[in-house]
Design a protein around this motif. Structure first.
Motif, mmCIF file in Angstrom:
data_model
loop_
_atom_site.group_PDB
_atom_site.id
_atom_site.type_symbol
_atom_site.label_atom_id
_atom_site.label_comp_id
_atom_site.label_asym_id
_atom_site.label_seq_id
_atom_site.Cartn_x
_atom_site.Cartn_y
_atom_site.Cartn_z
ATOM 1 N N ARG A 169 6.437 30.510 -17.245
ATOM 2 C CA ARG A 169 5.162 31.146 -17.550
ATOM 3 C C ARG A 169 5.100 31.557 -19.013
ATOM 4 O O ARG A 169 6.122 31.741 -19.673
ATOM 5 N N ASN A 188 -2.253 34.976 -18.450
ATOM 6 C CA ASN A 188 -1.021 34.447 -17.855
ATOM 7 C C ASN A 188 -1.234 32.981 -17.471
ATOM 8 O O ASN A 188 -2.216 32.630 -16.825
ATOM 9 N N GLU A 247 1.064 29.873 -15.681
ATOM 10 C CA GLU A 247 2.338 29.602 -15.018
ATOM 11 C C GLU A 247 2.326 28.243 -14.323
ATOM 12 O O GLU A 247 1.282 27.748 -13.898
ATOM 13 N N SER A 271 10.269 36.745 -12.519
ATOM 14 C CA SER A 271 10.458 36.083 -13.809
ATOM 15 C C SER A 271 11.092 37.028 -14.810
ATOM 16 O O SER A 271 10.716 38.199 -14.902
#
Length: 287
Positions: free
Chosen positions: A63, A86, A88, A258
């Motif tokens: 990500r 974001n 990913e 993550s």
């Protein structure tokens, strides 16, 4: 449609100033921006693609996360605006090693947090609300008729954050924890067993649903630590993300953990007389 309009109106009301505004800001407000990359574990399940509810696909996720924070003219400059983008992508495989699932998501979040007076030296506590728009897909390599499950969400979220500035042997550090959970929204979901081409034939009844705790649970837990190194500030972090839905007889979950690392910059955007007269004065939304 009426539910969607009401939700948007509710968020606008949450974002309105709580106190009267002053005409001029005493000092420029800086923007705290970070860009981080991360990698971690991924766990997928979607009964539109795999009818069995006990088949999980596990693997890795990568990500990129961009964040901006700034103090804004709300409630006497006691409100911070936060923007998060974001992106990913994940690759997973089932336990029998017979099929893969790939997933990709992009989401944008805009939030406003009220900054409470410091209860302890160096500690900032912020609470507020945010709106998040997300879209993505899950693709199964084994399916031929229905290989892709599309996802789209709009959420109103409750959000809280604690930022703690401290020193270890005169070395300055900043620790942050943030939690976010949606309480209302709308989402897109076809019905179980229904091919997506039905949507082009006018069969779109019930594919946009109101979402809340009765059919959706999602939460993000975000930890970061800012470490100054020479002329740079490095931000390391951990992001735990949970997304579960049960809509139109389709159960989905997307779970990830993550580990993140990136750089932080603090900058002021102004010019003219203000640039010359206040070049060394600013108020950070973060530190």
């Amino acid at each position: 449609m009426n539910k969607t309009t009401c939700l948007m109106f509710l968020f606008l009301c949450l974002a309105l100033p709580l106190m009267a505004q002053s005409g001029e800001d005493e000092a420029p407000r800086s923007v705290n921006e970070s860009t981080m990359v991360g990698i971690g574990g991924y766990n997928l399940r979607d009964t539109y693609l795999s009818p069995s509810t006990d088949i999980n696909y596990t693997g890795w996720v990568a990500r990129v996360l961009n964040e901006r924070m700034k103090v804004v003219r709300l409630a006497g400059y006691n409100v911070s605006r936060q923007q998060l983008i974001n992106v990913e992508f994940g690759s997973t495989r089932n336990g029998a090693e017979t099929a893969n699932e790939y997933a990709g998501f992009v989401d944008y979040s805009l939030g406003y947090h009220y900054r409470f007076p410091q209860a302890l030296p160096g500690l900032k506590v912020l609470t507020g609300a945010s709106a998040r728009l997300s879209g993505g897909f899950i693709y199964n390599t084994r399916n031929s008729n229905n290989p892709v499950s599309g996802k789209a969400d709009f959420d109103l979220n409750l959000s809280a954050m604690a930022i703690y500035n401290f020193k270890i042997a005169e070395f300055p550090l900043t620790l942050r924890y943030q939690a976010e959970i949606p309480f209302a929204g709308v989402l897109f979901s076809v019905h179980k067993g229904e091919p997506y081409y039905f949507l082009t034939q006018g069969s779109a009844d019930g594919v946009v649903r109101f979402s809340s705790f009765h059919n959706k649970f999602a939460m993000k837990n975000y930890f970061t630590l800012d470490v100054p190194v020479s002329n740079f500030t490095i931000r390391v972090g951990y992001l735990n993300s949970m997304y579960r839905t049960d809509v139109n007889s389709i159960k989905t979950h997307v779970l990830s953990n993550s580990f993140m690392i990136g750089l932080v910059k603090e900058f002021v955007s102004f010019g003219g007389k203000r640039l010359r007269g206040q070049a060394h004065r600013y108020k950070s939304a973060y530190y």
